[in-house]
Design a protein around this motif. Structure first.
Motif, PDB file in Angstrom:
ATOM      1  N   THR A 231       0.857  -1.183   0.000  1.00 12.57           N
ATOM      2  CA  THR A 231       0.000   0.000   0.000  1.00 12.57           C
ATOM      3  C   THR A 231       0.892   1.232   0.000  1.00 12.57           C
ATOM      4  OG1 THR A 231      -1.631   1.249   1.263  1.00 12.57           O
ATOM      5  CG2 THR A 231      -0.156  -0.109   2.553  1.00 12.57           C
ATOM      6  N   LEU A 232       0.384   2.335  -0.524  1.00 13.87           N
ATOM      7  CA  LEU A 232       1.122   3.596  -0.426  1.00 13.87           C
ATOM      8  C   LEU A 232       0.745   4.343   0.859  1.00 13.87           C
ATOM      9  CD1 LEU A 232       1.222   5.026  -4.068  1.00 13.87           C
ATOM     10  CD2 LEU A 232       2.595   3.237  -3.010  1.00 13.87           C
ATOM     11  N   SER A 233      -0.206   3.791   1.628  1.00  9.40           N
ATOM     12  CA  SER A 233      -0.726   4.507   2.802  1.00  9.40           C
ATOM     13  C   SER A 233       0.355   4.833   3.827  1.00  9.40           C
ATOM     14  CB  SER A 233      -1.819   3.687   3.483  1.00  9.40           C
ATOM     15  OG  SER A 233      -2.916   3.539   2.626  1.00  9.40           O
ATOM     16  N   LYS A 234       1.183   3.868   4.164  1.00 12.39           N
ATOM     17  CA  LYS A 234       2.169   4.092   5.237  1.00 12.39           C
ATOM     18  C   LYS A 234       3.384   4.854   4.737  1.00 12.39           C
ATOM     19  CE  LYS A 234      -0.802   1.311   6.839  1.00 12.39           C
ATOM     20  NZ  LYS A 234      -1.899   1.734   7.695  1.00 12.39           N
ATOM     21  N   LEU A 235       3.495   4.922   3.395  1.00 11.42           N
ATOM     22  CA  LEU A 235       4.596   5.649   2.758  1.00 11.42           C
ATOM     23  C   LEU A 235       4.380   7.154   2.789  1.00 11.42           C
ATOM     24  CD1 LEU A 235       5.411   3.757  -0.536  1.00 11.42           C
ATOM     25  CD2 LEU A 235       7.067   4.640   1.078  1.00 11.42           C
ATOM     26  N   GLY A 236       3.175   7.576   3.132  1.00 11.51           N
ATOM     27  CA  GLY A 236       2.931   9.021   3.170  1.00 11.51           C
ATOM     28  C   GLY A 236       1.770   9.442   2.294  1.00 11.51           C
ATOM     29  N   LEU A 237       1.034   8.462   1.726  1.00 12.09           N
ATOM     30  CA  LEU A 237      -0.056   8.819   0.821  1.00 12.09           C
ATOM     31  C   LEU A 237      -1.367   8.166   1.254  1.00 12.09           C
ATOM     32  CD1 LEU A 237       1.948   8.377  -2.515  1.00 12.09           C
ATOM     33  CD2 LEU A 237       1.580  10.489  -1.259  1.00 12.09           C
ATOM     34  N   ALA A 238      -1.590   8.122   2.575  1.00  9.92           N
ATOM     35  CA  ALA A 238      -2.795   7.445   3.084  1.00  9.92           C
ATOM     36  C   ALA A 238      -4.070   8.070   2.529  1.00  9.92           C
ATOM     37  CB  ALA A 238      -2.811   7.481   4.611  1.00  9.92           C
ATOM     38  N   GLY A 239      -4.043   9.380   2.325  1.00 14.80           N
ATOM     39  CA  GLY A 239      -5.236  10.076   1.845  1.00 14.80           C
ATOM     40  C   GLY A 239      -5.592   9.758   0.401  1.00 14.80           C
ATOM     41  N   LEU A 240      -4.630   9.234  -0.364  1.00 13.32           N
ATOM     42  CA  LEU A 240      -4.931   8.933  -1.769  1.00 13.32           C
ATOM     43  C   LEU A 240      -5.699   7.635  -1.933  1.00 13.32           C
ATOM     44  CD1 LEU A 240      -1.733   9.774  -3.862  1.00 13.32           C
ATOM     45  CD2 LEU A 240      -3.804  11.109  -3.593  1.00 13.32           C
ATOM     46  N   ARG A 241      -5.554   6.705  -0.991  1.00 10.47           N
ATOM     47  CA  ARG A 241      -6.143   5.362  -1.040  1.00 10.47           C
ATOM     48  C   ARG A 241      -5.635   4.593  -2.262  1.00 10.47           C
ATOM     49  NH1 ARG A 241      -6.370   3.589   2.410  1.00 10.47           N
ATOM     50  NH2 ARG A 241      -8.133   2.181   2.360  1.00 10.47           N
ATOM     51  N   LEU A 242      -4.473   4.022  -2.139  1.00  9.27           N
ATOM     52  CA  LEU A 242      -3.955   3.176  -3.215  1.00  9.27           C
ATOM     53  C   LEU A 242      -3.183   1.988  -2.642  1.00  9.27           C
ATOM     54  CD1 LEU A 242      -3.757   2.925  -6.360  1.00  9.27           C
ATOM     55  CD2 LEU A 242      -1.433   3.779  -6.097  1.00  9.27           C
ATOM     56  N   LEU A 282      10.130   9.732  -0.583  1.00 11.71           N
ATOM     57  CA  LEU A 282       9.430   8.804   0.307  1.00 11.71           C
ATOM     58  C   LEU A 282      10.436   7.982   1.114  1.00 11.71           C
ATOM     59  CD1 LEU A 282       6.676   7.537  -2.169  1.00 11.71           C
ATOM     60  CD2 LEU A 282       6.525   9.385  -0.502  1.00 11.71           C
ATOM     61  N   GLU A 283      11.533   7.599   0.444  1.00  7.68           N
ATOM     62  CA  GLU A 283      12.546   6.799   1.144  1.00  7.68           C
ATOM     63  C   GLU A 283      13.231   7.596   2.247  1.00  7.68           C
ATOM     64  OE1 GLU A 283      14.744   5.132  -2.127  1.00  7.68           O
ATOM     65  OE2 GLU A 283      13.074   3.750  -2.519  1.00  7.68           O
ATOM     66  N   GLN A 284      13.480   8.879   1.982  1.00  9.53           N
ATOM     67  CA  GLN A 284      14.087   9.730   3.031  1.00  9.53           C
ATOM     68  C   GLN A 284      13.158   9.841   4.229  1.00  9.53           C
ATOM     69  OE1 GLN A 284      14.878  13.449   1.070  1.00  9.53           O
ATOM     70  NE2 GLN A 284      16.592  12.568  -0.086  1.00  9.53           N
ATOM     71  N   GLN A 285      11.874  10.022   3.965  1.00  9.73           N
ATOM     72  CA  GLN A 285      10.916  10.137   5.066  1.00  9.73           C
ATOM     73  C   GLN A 285      10.852   8.820   5.849  1.00  9.73           C
ATOM     74  OE1 GLN A 285       7.161  11.529   3.469  1.00  9.73           O
ATOM     75  NE2 GLN A 285       7.890  13.635   3.365  1.00  9.73           N
ATOM     76  N   ALA A 286      10.841   7.702   5.137  1.00 11.54           N
ATOM     77  CA  ALA A 286      10.787   6.394   5.809  1.00 11.54           C
ATOM     78  C   ALA A 286      12.031   6.204   6.682  1.00 11.54           C
ATOM     79  CB  ALA A 286      10.666   5.274   4.787  1.00 11.54           C
ATOM     80  N   ALA A 287      13.198   6.653   6.162  1.00 15.34           N
ATOM     81  CA  ALA A 287      14.438   6.524   6.934  1.00 15.34           C
ATOM     82  C   ALA A 287      14.353   7.374   8.204  1.00 15.34           C
ATOM     83  CB  ALA A 287      15.634   6.933   6.081  1.00 15.34           C
ATOM     84  N   ALA A 288      13.771   8.568   8.086  1.00 14.56           N
ATOM     85  CA  ALA A 288      13.611   9.431   9.270  1.00 14.56           C
ATOM     86  C   ALA A 288      12.692   8.752  10.285  1.00 14.56           C
ATOM     87  CB  ALA A 288      13.044  10.792   8.851  1.00 14.56           C
ATOM     88  N   ILE A 289      11.642   8.114   9.800  1.00 19.17           N
ATOM     89  CA  ILE A 289      10.710   7.420  10.709  1.00 19.17           C
ATOM     90  C   ILE A 289      11.418   6.240  11.383  1.00 19.17           C
ATOM     91  CG2 ILE A 289       8.564   6.052  10.797  1.00 19.17           C
ATOM     92  CD1 ILE A 289       7.535   7.934   8.488  1.00 19.17           C
ATOM     93  N   ARG A 290      12.243   5.525  10.627  1.00 14.38           N
ATOM     94  CA  ARG A 290      12.987   4.404  11.238  1.00 14.38           C
ATOM     95  C   ARG A 290      13.910   4.919  12.338  1.00 14.38           C
ATOM     96  NH1 ARG A 290      13.556   2.716   5.715  1.00 14.38           N
ATOM     97  NH2 ARG A 290      15.736   3.370   5.737  1.00 14.38           N
ATOM     98  N   GLY A 291      14.530   6.062  12.096  1.00 14.54           N
ATOM     99  CA  GLY A 291      15.413   6.658  13.112  1.00 14.54           C
ATOM    100  C   GLY A 291      14.632   7.049  14.351  1.00 14.54           C
ATOM    101  N   GLU A 292      13.472   7.669  14.154  1.00 17.70           N
ATOM    102  CA  GLU A 292      12.617   8.045  15.282  1.00 17.70           C
ATOM    103  C   GLU A 292      12.106   6.815  16.028  1.00 17.70           C
ATOM    104  OE1 GLU A 292      11.713  10.810  16.913  1.00 17.70           O
ATOM    105  OE2 GLU A 292      13.289  11.740  15.727  1.00 17.70           O
ATOM    106  N   ARG A 293      11.851   5.745  15.277  1.00 15.46           N
ATOM    107  CA  ARG A 293      11.390   4.498  15.917  1.00 15.46           C
ATOM    108  C   ARG A 293      12.442   3.990  16.904  1.00 15.46           C
ATOM    109  NH1 ARG A 293      10.826  -0.107  11.745  1.00 15.46           N
ATOM    110  NH2 ARG A 293      13.081  -0.149  11.928  1.00 15.46           N
ATOM    111  N   THR A 294      13.712   4.049  16.496  1.00 15.48           N
ATOM    112  CA  THR A 294      14.790   3.591  17.373  1.00 15.48           C
ATOM    113  C   THR A 294      14.823   4.435  18.642  1.00 15.48           C
ATOM    114  OG1 THR A 294      16.010   3.000  15.402  1.00 15.48           O
ATOM    115  CG2 THR A 294      17.279   3.090  17.446  1.00 15.48           C
TER     116      THR A 294
END
Ligand code: PMP
Length: 372
Positions: A231-242, A282-294
């Motif tokens: 899904t693209l939802s968790k990647l930052g496009l939840a509002g698009l529904r895809l 999207l990958e940069q944002q995901a990497a930032a989220i992984r860092g925050e998760r840690t």
């Protein structure tokens, strides 16, 4: 002439037999369901739904504005969605020879799958606790659902799962990889044993793929009964529904017959294709989220009275002494997370927090300490 014993009531301007009530007309299993509850988050820091907390960069948002401006919304969407599929194919490492099916969110793909296999004695098998829509959609489609409990530490119980597969011969198995709401990824070798033992389809639901960076996509070439859902939802496009499903054309061509012709609208198709041309964002944002998760995990592990479970997703499940009290305490302090305490016996006193921005996570931690 009016028959004796048939109650007639005024409907419009004629006396007609009384219409059936919902309890007489609606299927029992539907009346027994509670609707998927989405709480009102107005004024709260929203850490309950595994959304990406970041907006896209301004330049890209302007680009999307131009795409929306030029979109032919007077026309039906491209029913084959060829441009968007090509963008997915090149940005998501879809193996050569595999087909793509698009859904209005991956929820719709789960529904298409359930409808497709809904023969009278068909079974859908899931692991529990996991994503609730597998079980709910099985009920929508009138398919029997079998849930196999995970172990107490939320790892896969391979023996119990293989035994349930043998006993119930499921047409469809859903595995969330990483799992929601527990956050862990199951053991790859054990999952392949499940794929090999399954008489029907196995769907690897990789909704949280960007936070785990592990995928069964390459295995599609080896296992004819395997499908991979994203899904693209968790990647930052939840509002698009895809959402989308990848697998062999022999399966996807059948499933495509159940897809409503224009299920992915013009704006979603064009905006998603444009964003996928910038996957680095999207990958940069995901990497930032992984860092925050840690950082969030470290902080949670340091708080007495909290048991945090390891996560490969963009959320963390944790157990407290009194989940209801902590959930309410957080809400009063302006933070909305998810209370799972009553969702499943194994989740007693468990709460799930989505990883937010550094600031949101700090607000959450401060409120949490005050609410314990
Ligand atoms: N699969 C899993 C495991 C999920 O957690 C979710 C959403 N919470 C979905 C699928 C559905 O995602 P969407 O319909 O937004 O694509």
């Amino acid at each position: 002439m009016q028959k004796l014993g048939v109650l007639r009531v005024l409907r419009g301007n004629a006396f007609m037999p009384m219409p059936l009530r919902p309890d007489q007309l609606i299927r029992d299993e539907i009346r027994a369901l509670s609707a998927y509850h989405v709480p009102d988050a107005t004024g709260l820091v929203k850490l309950d739904a595994m959304e990406n907390p970041y907006l896209l960069p301004l330049a890209l948002r302007h680009e999307l504005g131009r795409v929306a401006q030029d979109a032919a919304i007077n026309r039906y969407p491209d029913a084959a969605a060829s441009t968007l599929k090509a963008a997915i194919r090149s940005s998501m490492q879809v193996p050569e020879g595999m087909e793509i099916l698009l859904g209005n969110g991956s929820d719709e793909i789960i529904q298409i799958l359930a409808l497709a296999i809904a023969k009278p004695n068909a079974v859908i098998l899931g692991l529990e606790p996991s994503f609730v829509m597998y079980k709910m959609i099985a009920a929508f489609a009138g398919v029997r659902y079998v849930g196999v409990p995970l172990k107490a530490d939320f790892t896969l119980d391979l023996d119990a799962t293989l035994a349930a597969i043998h006993e119930h011969q499921p047409a469809l198995i859903f595995i969330a990889y990483p799992n929601n709401p527990t956050g862990n990824v199951f053991d790859d070798a054990a999952l392949l044993r499940i794929v090999e033992a399954a008489p029907g389809l196995v769907v690897m639901d990789e909704a949280y793929h960007v936070f785990a960076l592990r995928s069964f996509m390459p295995q599609l070439l080896r296992y004819p009964n395997l499908l991979v859902m994203r899904t693209l939802s968790k990647l930052g496009l939840a509002g698009l529904r895809l959402g989308f499903l990848v697998g062999r054309p022999a399966w996807l061509n059948e499933l495509d017959k159940l897809r409503l012709p224009y299920n992915v609208n013009v704006l979603t198709q064009q905006v998603a294709a444009q964003v996928l041309a910038h996957t680095e964002v999207l990958e940069q944002q995901a990497a930032a989220i992984r860092g925050e998760r840690t950082r969030l995990m470290q902080a949670l592990s340091g708080i007495t009275g909290i048991q945090a479970f390891p996560s490969d997703a963009n959320f963390i499940l944790f157990r407290v002494a009194n989940a209801d009290k902590v959930f309410e305490g957080l809400k009063q302090r302006g933070i909305l997370i998810k209370n799972l305490s009553r969702a499943h016996p194994q989740l007693k006193n468990c709460l799930r927090v989505t990883v937010g921005t550094a600031d949101e996570n700090q607000q959450f931690l401060t409120a949490l300490t005050a609410s314990l």
